[in-house]
Scaffold this active site. Structure first.
Site, PDB file in Angstrom:
ATOM      1  N   GLN A 237       0.834  -1.204   0.000  1.00 15.58           N
ATOM      2  CA  GLN A 237       0.000   0.000   0.000  1.00 15.58           C
ATOM      3  C   GLN A 237       0.870   1.256   0.000  1.00 15.58           C
ATOM      4  OE1 GLN A 237      -3.115  -2.074   3.022  1.00 15.58           O
ATOM      5  NE2 GLN A 237      -3.515   0.075   2.699  1.00 15.58           N
ATOM      6  N   ARG A 384      -9.331  -0.559   7.391  1.00 17.25           N
ATOM      7  CA  ARG A 384     -10.262   0.436   6.828  1.00 17.25           C
ATOM      8  C   ARG A 384     -10.562   1.510   7.874  1.00 17.25           C
ATOM      9  NH1 ARG A 384     -14.042  -1.184   2.100  1.00 17.25           N
ATOM     10  NH2 ARG A 384     -14.441   0.867   1.259  1.00 17.25           N
ATOM     11  N   CYS A 385      -9.498   2.116   8.342  1.00 19.22           N
ATOM     12  CA  CYS A 385      -9.608   3.011   9.488  1.00 19.22           C
ATOM     13  C   CYS A 385      -8.415   3.945   9.467  1.00 19.22           C
ATOM     14  CB  CYS A 385      -9.574   2.159  10.743  1.00 19.22           C
ATOM     15  SG  CYS A 385      -9.126   3.009  12.242  1.00 19.22           S
ATOM     16  N   GLU A 760     -12.819   5.179   4.571  1.00 25.10           N
ATOM     17  CA  GLU A 760     -12.900   4.536   5.884  1.00 25.10           C
ATOM     18  C   GLU A 760     -14.245   4.771   6.552  1.00 25.10           C
ATOM     19  OE1 GLU A 760      -9.972   3.181   6.362  1.00 25.10           O
ATOM     20  OE2 GLU A 760      -8.972   4.323   4.813  1.00 25.10           O
TER      21      GLU A 760
HETATM   22  O1  CDP Z   1      -6.941   6.632   0.660  1.00 24.35           O
HETATM   23  P1  CDP Z   1      -8.078   5.953  -0.036  1.00 24.35           P
HETATM   24  O2  CDP Z   1      -7.984   5.960  -1.520  1.00 24.35           O
HETATM   25  O3  CDP Z   1      -8.343   4.587   0.526  1.00 24.35           O
HETATM   26  O4  CDP Z   1      -9.429   6.711   0.398  1.00 24.35           O
HETATM   27  P2  CDP Z   1     -10.134   8.040  -0.105  1.00 24.35           P
HETATM   28  O5  CDP Z   1      -9.182   9.159  -0.202  1.00 24.35           O
HETATM   29  O6  CDP Z   1     -11.305   8.221   0.794  1.00 24.35           O
HETATM   30  O7  CDP Z   1     -10.628   7.710  -1.585  1.00 24.35           O
HETATM   31  C1  CDP Z   1     -11.336   6.555  -1.949  1.00 24.35           C
HETATM   32  C2  CDP Z   1     -11.940   6.758  -3.318  1.00 24.35           C
HETATM   33  O8  CDP Z   1     -13.088   7.619  -3.212  1.00 24.35           O
HETATM   34  C3  CDP Z   1     -10.984   7.415  -4.324  1.00 24.35           C
HETATM   35  O9  CDP Z   1     -11.146   6.897  -5.613  1.00 24.35           O
HETATM   36  C4  CDP Z   1     -11.427   8.847  -4.264  1.00 24.35           C
HETATM   37  O10 CDP Z   1     -11.106   9.581  -5.394  1.00 24.35           O
HETATM   38  C5  CDP Z   1     -12.940   8.749  -4.059  1.00 24.35           C
HETATM   39  N1  CDP Z   1     -13.431   9.964  -3.369  1.00 24.35           N
HETATM   40  C6  CDP Z   1     -14.262  10.850  -4.027  1.00 24.35           C
HETATM   41  O11 CDP Z   1     -14.661  10.585  -5.152  1.00 24.35           O
HETATM   42  N2  CDP Z   1     -14.606  12.034  -3.408  1.00 24.35           N
HETATM   43  C7  CDP Z   1     -14.215  12.318  -2.158  1.00 24.35           C
HETATM   44  N3  CDP Z   1     -14.541  13.457  -1.559  1.00 24.35           N
HETATM   45  C8  CDP Z   1     -13.400  11.395  -1.455  1.00 24.35           C
HETATM   46  C9  CDP Z   1     -13.011  10.235  -2.104  1.00 24.35           C
END
Ligand code: CDP
Length: 806
Positions: A237, A384-385, A760
């Protein structure tokens, strides 16, 4: 403008930028079986390594005899701690400031611990070799119960630490003690409790579980003796961090290490840290001169690589009679297993657990966390946290329900009364965080209105009356959870890993024809980064998302980044992407001004290019600017159109949400039915609503699993009794409830596009909603708190203990 000229709406839609439900571009290969995972990597002459593991949770190793194993056809080497000592790799540092045995050195400390690494020409030969290695153990008394770890007569687990009464996070109270971490104002909090009109106190446990991604942890290491270069393909990761860790512990020059994380089949925190398999495969390739593959099986994954949670939280709230909270006091006993291998930012031994004041305006709070060793697998990863935030949210959300029960008040009303108000943001919590933005009342009221909360409570009263009359054997529970997350680790002022600040990065290179490539320090494991990162760039610079290729996971090509976990990608890398795109846009503006023969200030950005203010027909598209960047830039300007951004966020982001679970439980069988689950999330600006919905569905399914049955359980002598999918609850589509999703939008004021993380949130908010539903149902029978997981048997047992079943 003629009829064929696209409208502004059409031009915007053609970009498929932010806010668009763009289909996932990665699914083209995934749905056709064309993904490229680590196990797809097959190098010429590749060998396979596998582990001899301990059947004992605590034992001294008297002897390891590999003579028979070395006679097994195909077996080439058996690596033990003694072999590793010759290259100073018998122990490795953990991200939490502890050290961990790579292979058992003198003793074993948990069942299935790695004892020897057998290298063979194929996996089957390696397995035969494992069975032929004879290990002589002298069993020692196991320590399973964390509450007994600091007893006077408790067996001492870590002999390497005996006499060291100070660790990475300060003084140790006992040979099995790791750290004590305290935050908040103790005196003020004690005073609030002394004069409290109402108090609650409950021991709330969040049991041990495991991220269990579909693809287990694995790697292929290949050492080129001529060039002195080590290439590692792995399920990482955080590929750059792995490269630095390998450079530090293997003493190889960092530029001679190439880390490649190809497609990853789920991570959920399991693939952040470094595991013995990586070290042993790296040593084996250096020793044999051949590539070596190591692939964990499911039992190994569940029992030896990082677990999550195992927090035992004694929680007290002080309040007034009319339900205003006045103080919070929490003591956590954290079971870390045999080594402290938590994957938290360095300075945070209990992660961001100090978000435990949640969404409520606590005037004062005090938190103390004691970490202890037991004979269990090491870890404490953020499943997931965002680093112990799930534990914190469960703690406060369960405690608020317990307080509501004591006050005989509706739990929704109690929450509304204590929420931080919109005008209090940025809000400074009693335990030290600055919440960026929030509008909790709006989200809660939207949830209550959409689900008809009042109607559901009325129905519950009727069902309770029917139960009392003996007309039904079902009890109904309404589980509310209102959570505040803290994601986006993080600002360099308080977050680092091994001393490296937790910034993130993006490099964008636009090609002459108006297409480009963007590379980041993050690594998608299913979150759809290839889709969403291109959407940010599309909106920022006006080039269709389809024309941007996103590449992650190759340390040779991507700028240094700290990886993907804890929903940090959008808050940190998402910001870096916007900032790099803005640098591209700034240079593009200079080129457009030169070509349109005006001053830069006379231009305005208009969807997909620059227009001269007041002269709408004088327009240069971004596509044309890309071409010009390679043949006619202003005198003195370097040609080309590319930019890099390393973004150090000024603060975390604080997404939040209002969830509700409606559940019926049959008291005679313990069987539950999730009748309804509603999840409202606020993650600020939404990049791709479809992907957000997918993230929420996935996270809720994991939350459902954890709350309703998923558990890594040990028996009293230290055997793992839930070490395969026969016993470890992994819900399929059959068990998974239907999810209703909703949203509000409260942008982050400090993030360049106002986005907060979301991945998360459903796990953080989901678990308390399920558990509160079960507890709400049983409160009718007189119970205050029933520990998770709430499987059928435990529900039946609770009903029996409460006298509802004969
Ligand atoms: O770090 P991780 O990718 O696990 O988590 P995240 O930043 O929450 O993003 C997860 C997915 O959700 C990504 O593809 C982001 O682009 C999308 N996302 C989104 O479309 N809009 C947001 N405000 C937050 C996340």
């Amino acid at each position: 403008m003629n009829d064929l000229t696209p409208t502004r709406e059409q031009r915007t839609a053609a970009l498929e930028g932010m806010g668009c439900k763009r289909k996932r571009v990665e699914d083209i290969r995934f749905t056709q079986g064309k993904g490229n995972y680590v196990d797809d990597v097959k190098l010429p002459g590749m060998l396979h390594g596998d582990f001899v593991r301990s059947p004992h949770p605590h034992a001294r190793i008297k002897k390891i005899d590999d003579s028979a194993a070395l006679k097994v056809p195909g077996v080439l080497a058996v690596i033990t701690a003694e072999t590793l000592k010759t290259v100073n790799l018998a122990w490795m540092p953990t991200l939490a400031g502890d050290v961990q045995m790579v292979l058992a050195d003198g003793k074993v400390l948990f069942q299935n611990q790695e004892v020897a690494f057998v290298v063979a020409t194929d996996r089957y030969a390696a397995d035969d070799g494992i069975n032929a290695v004879v290990v002589e153990y002298e069993p020692l008394p196991p320590l399973v119960d964390p509450f007994k770890s600091m007893d006077k007569d408790a067996p001492v687990l870590r002999e390497d630490l005996v006499g060291k009464m100070s660790g990475a996070h300060g003084p140790r109270k006992h040979d099995n003690h790791i750290f004590e971490w305290t935050v908040g104002d103790k005196e003020l909090t004690d005073a609030a409790f002394n004069k409290a009109e109402v108090k609650i106190k409950e021991m709330i446990s969040y049991h041990r579980t495991h991220p269990s991604p579909l693809e287990t942890c694995q790697c292929v290491c290949s050492f080129d003796k001529i060039k002195g270069e080590l290439t590692i393909y792995g399920t990482f990761q955080a590929p750059h961090v792995i490269r630095t860790v390998v450079a530090l512990i293997a003493k190889l020059p960092e530029h001679k290490i190439h880390v490649i994380a190809p497609d990853i089949g789920g991570g959920f925190g399991n693939k952040v840290g470094a595991y013995p398999g990586y070290i042993c495969a790296a040593v084996a390739t250096i020793v044999t001169g051949k590539p070596v593959k190591w692939v964990e099986d499911r039992i190994e994954n569940l029992t030896a690589t990082s677990f999550a949670r195992d927090y035992h939280m004694t929680t007290e709230i002080a309040a007034t009679k009319d339900g205003k909270v006045t103080g919070l006091r929490v003591h956590v006993l954290a079971d870390h297993g045999a080594f402290d291998a938590c994957a938290d930012p360095s300075k945070w031994p209990a992660g961001f657990f100090n978000i435990v004041t949640g969404s409520y305006d606590f005037p004062t709070a005090h938190l103390a966390v004691d970490g202890v060793y037991t004979n269990k697998a090491p870890g404490g990863v953020a499943y997931r946290c965002s680093f112990r935030v799930t534990e914190a949210a469960y703690c406060i959300e369960r405690a608020m329900d317990i307080l509501a029960q004591k006050l005989n008040m509706d739990p929704a009303e109690l929450r509304l009364k204590n929420f931080i108000k919109p005008e209090q943001f940025p809000y400074h919590s009693a335990l030290g965080w600055e919440y960026d933005s929030g509008d909790y009342h709006t989200a809660m009221r939207k949830m209550m209105q959409t689900v008809d909360y009042a109607g559901l409570r009325k129905e519950q009263q009727e069902k309770r009356a029917a139960f009392a009359r003996g007309e039904t054997r079902e009890i109904m529970g309404l589980g509310i959870s209102f959570f505040t997350e803290i994601v986006g680790a993080g600002p360099s002022k308080n977050c680092d890993i091994l001393g490296i600040a937790m910034f993130d990065s993006c490099e964008i290179r636009m090609h002459p024809t108006g297409a480009g490539i963007a590379r980041m320090g993050t690594k998608s494991q299913g979150q759809g980064h290839e889709t969403t990162w291109a959407q940010i760039i599309a909106t920022e610079i006006g080039i269709p998302a389809d024309n941007i290729m996103v590449e992650e996971g190759n340390t040779d090509t991507a700028p240094y980044g700290l990886g993907t976990y804890g929903s940090r990608s959008t808050p940190v890398a998402g910001a870096a992407i916007a900032m790099a795109a803005r640098k591209i846009k700034a240079k593009a503006q200079m080129i457009a001004a030169y070509k349109l023969e005006v001053h830069e200030d006379d231009l305005e950005f208009d969807i997909d290019g620059f227009r001269v203010k007041g002269l709408p027909e004088k327009f240069m598209s971004m596509k044309d600017i890309c071409w010009a960047a390679y043949n006619s830039v202003p005198p003195g300007m370097e040609p080309g159109l590319e930019a890099v951004s390393y973004y150090d966020p000024p603060n975390m982001t604080y997404p939040f949400g209002a969830y509700l679970c409606v559940m019926d439980i049959d008291v005679d069988t313990g069987v539950y039915k999730v009748r309804r689950f509603y999840a409202l999330d606020d993650c600020g600006t939404r990049i791709n609503p479809m992907i957000i919905e997918g993230q929420v569905h996935g996270g809720l399914t994991e939350a459902f699993a954890i709350a309703m049955g998923q558990e890594i359980r040990y028996d009293e002598v230290g055997n793992v009794v839930t070490g395969s999918f026969m016993d470890f609850f992994m819900p399929t589509a059959v068990e998974t409830p239907h999810w209703e999703t909703d949203f509000t939008v409260t942008p982050s004021p400090h993030h360049p596009i106002g986005a907060k993380g979301v991945g998360e949130s459903p796990n953080v908010g989901g678990v308390p909603a399920f558990s509160n539903a079960v507890n709400d149902a049983f409160s009718f029978l007189g119970s205050t708190h029933i520990q998770m997981p709430h499987d059928f048997w435990r529900n039946w047992k609770a009903a029996k203990d409460l006298g509802a079943v004969a």
